[in-house]
Every structure is written in structure tokens, then in C-alpha cells.
Design a protein around this motif. Structure first.
Motif, mmCIF file in Angstrom:
data_model
loop_
_atom_site.group_PDB
_atom_site.id
_atom_site.type_symbol
_atom_site.label_atom_id
_atom_site.label_comp_id
_atom_site.label_asym_id
_atom_site.label_seq_id
_atom_site.Cartn_x
_atom_site.Cartn_y
_atom_site.Cartn_z
ATOM 1 N N MET A 1 0.897 -1.282 -0.099
ATOM 2 C CA MET A 1 -0.173 -0.084 -0.175
ATOM 3 C C MET A 1 0.883 1.424 -0.154
ATOM 4 O O MET A 1 1.849 1.256 0.791
ATOM 5 C CB MET A 1 -0.859 -0.018 1.236
ATOM 6 C CG MET A 1 -2.044 1.162 1.108
ATOM 7 S SD MET A 1 -2.697 1.160 2.661
ATOM 8 C CE MET A 1 -3.695 -0.066 3.053
ATOM 9 N N ALA A 2 0.636 2.240 -0.814
ATOM 10 C CA ALA A 2 1.320 3.412 -0.719
ATOM 11 C C ALA A 2 1.078 4.312 0.369
ATOM 12 O O ALA A 2 0.118 4.170 1.194
ATOM 13 C CB ALA A 2 0.948 4.325 -2.094
ATOM 14 N N ASP B 1 18.469 3.520 3.811
ATOM 15 C CA ASP B 1 18.513 2.139 3.514
ATOM 16 C C ASP B 1 18.452 1.559 4.767
ATOM 17 O O ASP B 1 19.431 2.066 5.677
ATOM 18 C CB ASP B 1 19.793 1.935 2.793
ATOM 19 C CG ASP B 1 19.533 1.121 1.545
ATOM 20 O OD1 ASP B 1 18.453 0.216 1.539
ATOM 21 O OD2 ASP B 1 20.225 1.247 0.418
ATOM 22 N N LEU C 1 8.235 1.463 4.130
ATOM 23 C CA LEU C 1 8.838 2.305 3.017
ATOM 24 C C LEU C 1 8.194 3.783 2.531
ATOM 25 O O LEU C 1 6.947 3.443 2.160
ATOM 26 C CB LEU C 1 9.211 1.577 1.614
ATOM 27 C CG LEU C 1 10.398 0.394 2.005
ATOM 28 C CD1 LEU C 1 9.623 -0.884 1.387
ATOM 29 C CD2 LEU C 1 11.533 0.746 1.149
ATOM 30 N N ILE C 2 8.656 4.662 2.806
ATOM 31 C CA ILE C 2 7.968 5.994 2.422
ATOM 32 C C ILE C 2 8.875 6.569 1.313
ATOM 33 O O ILE C 2 10.104 7.103 1.425
ATOM 34 C CB ILE C 2 7.876 6.911 3.604
ATOM 35 C CG1 ILE C 2 7.020 6.074 4.771
ATOM 36 C CG2 ILE C 2 6.872 8.227 3.255
ATOM 37 C CD1 ILE C 2 7.229 7.118 5.988
ATOM 38 N N GLY C 3 8.275 6.730 -0.072
ATOM 39 C CA GLY C 3 8.959 7.168 -0.869
ATOM 40 C C GLY C 3 9.748 5.874 -1.818
ATOM 41 O O GLY C 3 9.868 4.881 -1.193
ATOM 42 N N ASP C 4 9.816 6.268 -2.856
ATOM 43 C CA ASP C 4 10.519 5.143 -3.771
ATOM 44 C C ASP C 4 12.042 5.181 -4.222
ATOM 45 O O ASP C 4 12.559 4.402 -4.997
ATOM 46 C CB ASP C 4 9.896 5.132 -5.334
ATOM 47 C CG ASP C 4 10.051 6.429 -6.123
ATOM 48 O OD1 ASP C 4 10.690 7.457 -5.452
ATOM 49 O OD2 ASP C 4 9.275 6.551 -7.047
ATOM 50 N N GLN C 5 12.794 5.951 -3.302
ATOM 51 C CA GLN C 5 14.033 5.878 -3.446
ATOM 52 C C GLN C 5 14.844 5.289 -2.044
ATOM 53 O O GLN C 5 15.948 5.286 -2.131
ATOM 54 C CB GLN C 5 14.502 7.365 -3.588
ATOM 55 C CG GLN C 5 14.070 8.259 -4.773
ATOM 56 C CD GLN C 5 14.467 7.298 -5.973
ATOM 57 O OE1 GLN C 5 15.909 7.188 -5.996
ATOM 58 N NE2 GLN C 5 13.570 6.964 -6.850
ATOM 59 N N CYS C 6 14.018 4.871 -1.385
ATOM 60 C CA CYS C 6 14.585 4.325 -0.219
ATOM 61 C C CYS C 6 14.608 2.588 -0.233
ATOM 62 O O CYS C 6 13.841 2.101 -0.889
ATOM 63 C CB CYS C 6 13.857 4.807 1.231
ATOM 64 S SG CYS C 6 12.159 4.420 0.907
ATOM 65 N N GLY C 7 15.221 1.902 0.703
ATOM 66 C CA GLY C 7 15.145 0.527 0.784
ATOM 67 C C GLY C 7 14.999 -0.010 2.277
ATOM 68 O O GLY C 7 15.289 0.619 3.304
ATOM 69 N N ALA C 8 14.341 -1.183 2.247
ATOM 70 C CA ALA C 8 13.932 -1.766 3.635
ATOM 71 C C ALA C 8 14.260 -3.388 3.295
ATOM 72 O O ALA C 8 13.738 -3.820 2.561
ATOM 73 C CB ALA C 8 12.787 -1.490 4.033
ATOM 74 N N HIS C 9 15.102 -3.808 4.207
ATOM 75 C CA HIS C 9 15.495 -5.219 3.904
ATOM 76 C C HIS C 9 15.587 -5.838 5.278
ATOM 77 O O HIS C 9 15.581 -5.408 6.377
ATOM 78 C CB HIS C 9 16.996 -5.124 3.479
ATOM 79 C CG HIS C 9 17.230 -4.145 2.471
ATOM 80 N ND1 HIS C 9 16.399 -4.289 1.276
ATOM 81 C CD2 HIS C 9 18.059 -2.982 2.460
ATOM 82 C CE1 HIS C 9 16.928 -3.154 0.774
ATOM 83 N NE2 HIS C 9 17.820 -2.439 1.374
ATOM 84 N N THR D 1 6.794 -8.677 7.600
ATOM 85 C CA THR D 1 6.034 -8.139 6.688
ATOM 86 C C THR D 1 6.605 -6.608 5.877
ATOM 87 O O THR D 1 7.253 -6.001 6.568
ATOM 88 C CB THR D 1 4.687 -7.832 7.163
ATOM 89 O OG1 THR D 1 4.477 -6.983 8.171
ATOM 90 C CG2 THR D 1 3.950 -8.996 7.508
ATOM 91 N N THR D 2 5.983 -6.293 4.874
ATOM 92 C CA THR D 2 6.240 -5.058 4.595
ATOM 93 C C THR D 2 4.956 -4.351 4.113
ATOM 94 O O THR D 2 4.409 -4.999 3.245
ATOM 95 C CB THR D 2 7.280 -4.901 3.292
ATOM 96 O OG1 THR D 2 8.419 -5.587 3.579
ATOM 97 C CG2 THR D 2 7.691 -3.573 2.898
ATOM 98 N N SER D 3 4.367 -3.567 4.687
ATOM 99 C CA SER D 3 3.189 -2.875 4.436
ATOM 100 C C SER D 3 2.043 -3.817 4.753
ATOM 101 O O SER D 3 1.302 -3.755 3.753
ATOM 102 C CB SER D 3 3.190 -2.164 2.998
ATOM 103 O OG SER D 3 4.396 -1.426 2.963
#
Lengths: 449, 485
Positions: free
Chosen positions: B1-2, B373, B399-407, B426-428
Motif C-alpha cells: 500500500m502506498a 536504507d 517504506l515511504i517514497g520510492d528511493q529508499c530501501g528496507a530489508h 511484513t512490508t506494508s
């Protein structure tokens, strides 16, 4: 034999003009082989110092010096083919013994027009240009050491090409038989599966050990699935108890295409299945599933990498394992979501049942996410058979051994259900049943109840 | 979800918000010469009037450090650290005389604290919190000592503890994080200059929250604190650590070590709010926060609980861990990590189950924005003897925005069939079960999501002592809603 000489043994025995090697006259293949061995030499045999090999040590390869297969090994007497699917009938089937194709066991089957199934040697003879454009195209130059080794040494394998729009209903079975020789041999299958636009096919691979000898199978399969096509790719790894099986599968999935796989590992002293899927087109889907059942001191490693490179791609990954005795399993699953892959839906699950003190599971489910509009999850559990469930069954008069089997069976069921083809699912379930302790025969009467 | 636009707006606001605590106080430092050598190690040891065994230990660490490679497995990138381009000892001059009361402390220093909001002068505000304030490596003020002494609690700078209770220090120092542990911890072992020591005697429940504020001030000074907390049988202590650091351009190295030891039936609760200077929007400057935190549950029924809110630092490299040795011991890890702009965080925990019926719980929430990141990296290990051990892990990333990363990189190693490990990440997404539960009670989806998210974040925030919760909530600041949904 010391540690360092072993990878060199492959390098030493490397001979791109060895008689019997497929495609020996093709200059491009010779170059490919030479590059492969050079890169392998540079990379060396993987050690636990590499993150990707943290939990798996290639001890058998350090201890044993494997020899290339000779004609004699390949022509070993075979009284029956351990076919996975009952009654091959008109089903197409390819049989390899110690890496040599055995034409007398080959069933061409009633394949529709537009389906080309050949062993590697024939493909290199008949369609060398086609082979050139695919071999190595998916593994890439920077492939891992063992893929490079395969590239250098490839001496067997098959190629399946399905023309656009052709739908193959019957599953195609490929049987690789190892063992049946008293020397430690190594063979290197290189398989190609290429589906044209909208094509569909089902491939069942059976790696099976007969006899007791130590051998080393290092297989690489390259799969290219064009737009809207679908490949069901099922594999059983039932190598003999002294065998080492290292398999790598590299897949490219185009727009709206589907790759669906299931790998059942029930044998081998040491096995590793490495699956790498690239979802390159919108709407591409990958199902990467499997089960591993280990006992004795067997070691099984499932390492997967699913890369989402386009928007609205999805993947589903379910692995279930049962470990008995001193066996050990490794699961390393990585889902990568690139920036472009908005709308990704990814799900991964790895569950392991430990049946014995001494068994060990090492799981590393990884998410690497660079897009924000994603739905990704992973779960991993380890534990033993639920005592309450066991008590429930026993209180209803089911003997303990059978009750345990039933619980293991139902535990694995969640993964086996991922196999879409009913006949194949049944064949795989039977494999599982026969792996279970002897009481499983009793369980057959319970199965349908 | 955005992410909702509201959240995005708030993150933007936060990104634009200049670092509030970025200022440099101008006090002369009594620095050791730049660089690192055996002489510097000797210099530090001499400055501290340390016993011979400690100097030997430092030197052993230093020699070992020289042989160690830089750890490179974490998912962070930064230019190689020039260890010779840093000062390893600096002390505010005032320390020579040893301030006896607040009046004697450099007024500029006090002004710094006021700007940071440490109410040294308004201690009634903190009601019951003893502050051992560290200003560039040397403790300048310690309060509430008498009250602690009444019940036998020792809470003092590590240097002082070496004089007061050398046997305790010698017995426990380096037993949880040995000097050979990792490059950063080894460096700390060689050059640590300050830190706190806590000893809670048997049966004592520490009457107040213990607190230390760390600051980095003098330019080019890496800080190498070393904290040692021992909770003796049937004791309890809650320890708070918080950090903000002045703004500066050069990267600063911060390699702290924290060792916790809990004996039979003892409990240690360690809470951190980390807000070091994270660098500017372009990733210039900021603190390298390479911290080794580890607790050993040595005794039966002991418990160690880590809670962290990580919002600062250019790079965070931190894995507060628990070694669950005693039977029935419990380890907990609650974490909220927020990265923005060019920040990088590689953080998580290790739960090593050695004893029977040990249990551990890991709750990690990561929020990544801008170009940041973030990685959760954790290990849960069940040894063959850990019969009946239990772990539950939950990692959520946003994640907020499309330039970041979460691992998410969890390692699960189980060698015991009766041990149960459950990991979910989970992510989102929100657990369907939770949503279902709320929805079947007539709560609309939107409200249910908000409720679950709020409730979940609160669960981590609630682990913080009251005094910290306010600051932490402020830091978490950016909208909690949507962080799971």
C-alpha cells in the motif's frame, strides 16, 4: 586429498577436446568452456566464508577426487527405469545414466508439432546457432563458481523448445540416473527449456541414485519463458546416500508468463538446489515451492532468489521440511523488489519439523525491498510435532507411529498442494509416503478416509 | 500500500527540519595527540590512573585490533575510516579540579545541557532520575548518588568504579563482549575513555530509573564509552540511555560497548533513544554509530530487555543481543528504527538460547524514507541443550517514497527439536487475524488499521520508561498510521 587440490582436480582434468564431449567442433562452445574454467579457477570452490555458503560445506568435494564419466559408466546395465510417473505409456521420456543418454529407453511420445525435445549433443549438432543464443544467456558471465564449472564441463543435458502458442498437455519426464559404477564419477548436465509466446509445458525431472557409489552431479538448467507462456517445472532429487547433487536453475519470466516449480529433496549426502528467477515483464508470476525430507547425516540446501524487476509481478514460495536423525537442512530464500517493481506481491514461507535431537535447520528468509507500493511477507518456523495433535490421534486409537506419520504428511500437505497437476502431485505424495517410516503402509488406508 | 500523502508531507517536513541539537560548544579540550598507537592507549590508561591489568587488557585489545579486518557484511556503505585522523582522548578542562557541585561546572557546558533539555538544574522535573552526564568522555556530574548508596547500588563512571570496586570490574569487564569480539568492540576495548558502571546488590530493586546522556562535542573526537551493568540475584534495574550530538561536517566514529549481566532471578531493562546527528540531506556529515551491546542472562529466571528508538546517526550498526544461559531466562528486543535522507541503518538483535525453557521475543519496526536504507538483521539460535526454548520474532517495515530501501535478513538456526521458533516479517501489511478480530466487532477497516498500527507502535513505545516515552514519541513523530497498513 587436501582441501585445495580438489577444485583444482576439476581444473586439471579439464580438457575441451576430450572425446565424447558434446559440441566439440563448435568454436563458440570451446571459448565458453575455456572462459568457464578460467572463471571457476579464479573463484575457487565455494567455502562457508561466502555468505551464500554460510551453512553448506562442500566436504564431499574436498574429500573425493571425482573423475569424468566414461562410455562404460554411461552404458551400465539397467533393468528398469525408475520412472516417477506411473505407466509412461505415450508419455515422452528421456533417460540418462551417469550423464549418458540411453536411446533404448527414450520414449518419444506423442508430442504435438512445434515441440523439440533433444539431448544436448543432438541440439549442438542440429541447431548450434539456436543453442549458442541460449547457453549461458541466463546464467551470465558473473555466475557463481559451480555454474562456471558446469559451463566448462557440460557433458550432457537436454533441450526443450516449444514454439509459440503450442500447448503440451502431457508432462515430459527426464530421468537422470546416477551411481551404477564403482568409480566416483562427476557429470554435468546442462539443460535448456525455452517456451515461445503463449506456449505451455510441464517438465518433470527425476534425479535418482541407483547403487551405492559416490558420484557428483552438477546440473544447470536455463529456462526462458516468453510472454504469456507457462512452465510447470517439477523435480525430485532422490540421489543415493553417498551422492553430491548441486543444481542451479536460472529462469527468465516475461510479461504475463508463469513459472511454477516444485522441488522435492529426499536423498543425497549433500544436495543444494539453487533457483534464481527474474520476473522481467509486467504481470509475471513465479511459484517456487519445495519440500525436503532428510535423515541419516544428509544435508540439503535450498537457496532461492526471486527478483521482481517489473511492476505488478508476484511470487509465492512455500518450503516445508522434515528432518530426522542427524540430518541438516538449509533454507536461504531471498525476494528482491527493484525500484521499478511497484505493485509487487510477494509471499514466502519456510516451515521445518525437527523429528530428532541432533537434526538442524538453518533458515535465512530475506527480503530486499526498494519499492514502496509492495506487499511482501515472509515467515519461518521450526518446531517439533505438536504433542496435543499427537495425543488427539492416539486417544482415538491410532498407533503412535502412524499418528506421527499422519501429522508429518499433513504438515507437508500445505507445500504439496502447490503442485497444480493432480497426477504429479500424487506421484510426489507417494514419494513422501515411502520416505516415512514403515508404518506409512498402514497409513494408506487412512489417506482417503 | 502506498504511504498516505499526509505521511509523505510529514516526512518532508521532518526532512526539512534542521537538526535542532546541532551546535558546538567552545570549550578547550585537553586532547591526546591525533592518531592511534600503543602510546595513545598508554596515555589514556595513565590519564585514568588505571591498574596494570587494565592497561595490559587494553594493549592486548589494541594488538588484536591491528590484525582484524574491517567488518563488511552489513548492508551499509561508507568511505574507509582513517583511524589515525581522530582524537582518542579529550576532556573538558574543568575536570582537573573535579566539580563538586553544579555551580563549579563551566557555565557554557550547563548552557549546552539546557539547550539539549537535560534538566540538571531542574532535577525536580526528572523526578527520580539520576543523571550521569557524559560530556565528551568525562563524567562531569552525577546526581542522586546518596539515595542509591543507601540501598547499596553502585552507579558511577567506570573509572571511578575501578577505584571503588576493582574486583567487580575485573570480574565482569569483557566477559560478555570479549576484546576479540569484533573490530569496533576491540577498538573500544583498547581506547574506551568513559562510561557507566552499575551494580545492583542481591535482592535490591533499584529505586529509580538510571540515566546517562551521551554527547559528542569536541571536533574529530570519537567517543568510546563502555558501560557495564551487573544485576545480582533477585535484583532489578532500569537503565536509560539517550543521545543527541552537535552538528558538524566530518564523520565521527562512535564505537561504544555495553555489557549487561543478569544473575539468578535478576532483571535488567535497557532503553535507548539514539538521536545522533544524522548528516544533512545530501548525506554529508553525521555520526557513525558502531555499537556492540550484549547482555548475558547468566542466572536462572533472569531477564534482559532491550528497547531502542533509533532515529539518528548517518550509519547505525547495532545489534543488542541476549545470551540466554540460565534456565528459564528471558530476552526481549523492542525496536523502532527510522531512517531518512541518506541515513543507513543495519540493526537487529541476536538471541542465543543456551538454557532450558529460555524464551525470547523480538519486535522490530523499521521506517525508511528519503534515500535511506535500512536493514533488520537478526539471529535466533537454539542450541542442542535449549529444550523447550521459544522464540517469537516480528519485523515490520515501512517504506515511504520510492528511493529508499528496507530489508530483512533474519538468521534462524535450530539444533533442538523441542525448541519453537516463529519468525514473521511484513512490508506494508497488517496481520489478517488482527484486522478480522477488529472487523468482526464492527470496527471499520480504516479505523481497524489505525488501531492496530497505533497499538503496535505503542507496544514498543510503552516499553520505554515514561521520561523517555515523550521524547521518543516526538522522534517517531512522523505519522504512525499507514506504517503497517
Amino acid at each position: 586429498m587436501t582441501k585445495t587440490t580438489s577444485p583444482l582436480a576439476f581444473v586439471d582434468s579439464f580438457d575441451d577436446e576430450r572425446t565424447g564431449l558434446p559440441g566439440i567442433d563448435l568454436p563458440w562452445l570451446k571459448t565458453l568452456r575455456r572462459d568457464g574454467i578460467e572463471r571457476f579457477k579464479g573463484l575457487g570452490m565455494p567455502t562457508p566464508k561466502l555468505e551464500a555458503w554460510k551453512y553448506t560445506r562442500l566436504k564431499p568435494l574436498e574429500d573425493t577426487s571425482f573423475q569424468p564419466v566414461t562410455d562404460e559408466d554411461g552404458m551400465a546395465a539397467l533393468d528398469h527405469v525408475p520412472s516417477l510417473l506411473p505407466d509412461p505409456g505415450g508419455r515422452p521420456r528421456l533417460v540418462f545414466v551417469n550423464g549418458r543418454m540411453r536411446p533404448n529407453f527414450w520414449i518419444e511420445g506423442d508430442l504435438p508439432d512445434g515441440v523439440h525435445l533433444d539431448c544436448l549433443r543432438d541440439v549442438l549438432l542440429r541447431a548450434p546457432d539456436w543453442a549458442e543464443s541460449y547457453i549461458g544467456s541466463l546464467t551470465g558471465e558473473d555466475a557463481a563458481a559451480l555454474v562456471q564449472l558446469n559451463t566448462a564441463m557440460m557433458d550432457t543435458g537436454f533441450a526443450l523448445r516449444v514454439d509459440p502458442g503450442v500447448i503440451v498437455e502431457t508432462p515430459i519426464e527426464v530421468v537422470y540416473i546416477g551411481g551404477l559404477t564403482d568409480r566416483p564419477v562427476a557429470y554435468f548436465p546442462r539443460n535448456l527449456i525455452v517456451l515461445g509466446e503463449g506456449a505451455q509445458a510441464t517438465v518433470v525431472k527425476h534425479h535418482v541414485g541407483m547403487g551405492v557409489g559416490a558420484y557428483f552431479a552438477n546440473a544447470v538448467t536455463e529456462i526462458d519463458i516468453a510472454q504469456g507462456a507457462r512452465l510447470n517445472h517439477y523435480e525430485v532429487q532422490a540421489e543415493s546416500r553417498d551422492a553430491t547433487h548441486l543444481g542451479a536453475v536460472n529462469v527468465r519470466v516475461a510479461k504475463d508468463a508463469t513459472y511454477d516449480s516444485f522441488t522435492l529433496s529426499i536423498g543425497g549426502r549433500l544436495s543444494r538446489n539453487e533457483v534464481s528467477v527474474r520476473l522481467e515483464g509486467q504481470g509475471a508470476h513465479a511459484g517456487v515451492n519445495g519440500a525436503y525430507l532428510m535423515r541419516g547425516s544428509e544435508h540439503c540446501d535450498n537457496t532461492t532468489r526471486i527478483e521482481h524487476l517489473a511492476p505488478n509481478t508476484s511470487c509465492r514460495e512455500i518450503f516445508k521440511g522434515v528432518l530426522d536423525d542427524q540430518s541438516r537442512a538449509v533454507f536461504q530464500g531471498r525476494i528482491v523488489v527493484n525500484r521499478e517493481a511497484q505493485g509487487t506481491d510477494g509471499h514466502q514461507l519456510c516451515k521445518t519439523l525437527l523429528l530428532s535431537t541432533g537434526a538442524e535447520i538453518d533458515a535465512k528468509p530475506e527480503l530486499e525491498i526498494y519499492a514502496d507500493d509492495v506487499k511482501c511477507s515472509h515467515g519461518a518456523t521450526t518446531g517439533q510435532i505438536d504433542e496435543t495433535a499427537l495425543f488427539y490421534l492416539r486417544s482415538r486409537g491410532i498407533p503412535e507411529a502412524l499418528a506421527r506419520n499422519l501429522l508429518v504428511q499433513s504438515f507437508l500437505g500445505e507445500a504439496l498442494e502447490e503442485i497444480a497437476d493432480e497426477n504429479i502431485r500424487e506421484a510426489f505424495t507417494n514419494k513422501v509416503l515411502h520416505w516415512l517410516p514403515a508404518a506409512c503402509f498402514l497409513s494408506e488406508e487412512w489417506r482417503d478416509a | 500500500m502506498a504511504a498516505t500523502t499526509e505521511t509523505l508531507a510529514q516526512v518532508q517536513e521532518m526532512a526539512d527540519d534542521k537538526y535542532k541539537y546541532g551546535f558546538v560548544t567552545d570549550i578547550d579540550s585537553e586532547n591526546a595527540p591525533k592518531g592511534l598507537s600503543e602510546d595513545i592507549v598508554r596515555f589514556i590508561s595513565a590519564k585514568k590512573n588505571e591498574p596494570e591489568w587494565l592497561l595490559e587488557w587494553r594493549l592486548k585489545a589494541y594488538r588484536h585490533w591491528l590484525t582484524m579486518p574491517e567488518p563488511n557484511w552489513a548492508k551499509v556503505g561508507f568511505p574507509a575510516i582513517d583511524y589515525q585522523d581522530s582524537y582518542y582522548y579529550s576532556a573538558p578542562k574543568a575536570v582537573g579540579d573535579g566539580p563538586q557541585s553544579l555551580d563549579e561546572i563551566d557555565p557554557e557546558l550547563l548552557a549546552t545541557y539546557e539547550k539539549l533539555g537535560i534538566p540538571l538544574k531542574e532535577q525536580e522535573m526528572l523526578a527520580g532520575v539520576a543523571v550521569d552526564a557524559v560530556f565528551d568522555s568525562v563524567s562531569v556530574a552525577t546526581t542522586f548518588k546518596s539515595k542509591l548508596e543507601e540501598v547499596g547500588v553502585i552507579f558511577c563512571p567506570l573509572t571511578e568504579a575501578l577505584e571503588k570496586c576493582p574486583d567487580l570490574v575485573k570480574k565482569y569487564l569483557g566477559t560478555v563482549v570479549p576484546y576479540t569480539d569484533n573490530k569496533h568492540a576491540t577498538l573500544n576495548s583498547a581506547v574506551f575513555t568513559e562510561g557507566s558502571f552499575v551494580y545492583i546488590p542481591p535482592g535490591v530493586r533499584c529505586p529509580m530509573e538510571l540515566s546517562t546522556y551521551f554527547r559528542i562535542n569536541a571536533k574529530n573526537t570519537g567517543q568510546f564509552e563502555r558501560t557495564l551493568i551487573i544485576a545480582d540475584k533477585e535484583s532489578y534495574v532500569s537503565y536509560l540511555e539517550g543521545c543527541t550530538a552537535p552538528m558538524r561536517d566530518e564523520n565521527q566514529l562512535h564505537a561504544a560497548v555495553v555489557e549487561l549481566i543478569a544473575l539468578d532471578d535478576a532483571e535488567i531493562k535497557y532503553s535507548t533513544v539514539q538521536n545522533w546527528y544524522p548528516g544533512d540531506e545530501n548525506g554529508k556529515g553525521g555520526i557513525y554509530n558502531f555499537v556492540t551491546k550484549r547482555g548475558a542472562c547468566r542466572g536462572r529466571n533472569s531477564k534482559i530487555s532491550w528497547t531502542q528508538v533509533e532515529t539518528g546517526s548517518a550509519i547505525t550498526w547495532k545489534y543488542p543481543s541476549c545470551i540466554l544461559q540460565g534456565d528459564n531466562s528471558v530476552g526481549e528486543f523492542y525496536s523502532i528504527a527510522i531512517t531518512n535522507n541518506r541515513q543507513q541503518a543495519d540493526t537487529g538483535t541476536k538471541m542465543i538460547h543456551l538454557g532450558r525453557n529460555t524464551s525470547s521475543k523480538i519486535i522490530s519496526k523499521g521506517i525508511s524514507a528519503g534515500h535511506a536504507d535500512q536493514t533488520y538483521r537478526g539471529l535466533v539460535k537454539m542450541s542442542p541443550k535449549a529444550d523447550g526454548a521459544r522464540n517469537f520474532t516480528q519485523c515490520d517495515s515501512l517504506l515511504i517514497g520510492d528511493q529508499c530501501g528496507a530489508h530483512t535478513v533474519p538468521y534462524i538456526e535450530s539444533k533442538n527439536k523441542s525448541a519453537i521458533v516463529e519468525h514473521e516479517a511484513t512490508t506494508s501489511t497488517i496481520s489478517e487475524d488482527q484486522l478480522f478480530y477488529l472487523r468482526q466487532r464492527g470496527i471499520p477497516v480504516e479505523a481497524a488499521v489505525a488501531l492496530v498500527v497505533n497499538g503496535f507502535c505503542r507496544e514498543v513505545l510503552q516499553q520505554l520508561p515514561m521520561e523517555f516515552a515523550v521524547e521518543a514519541q516526538k522522534l517517531v513523530g512522523i505519522s504512525l498510521e499507514g506504517s503497517v497498513g
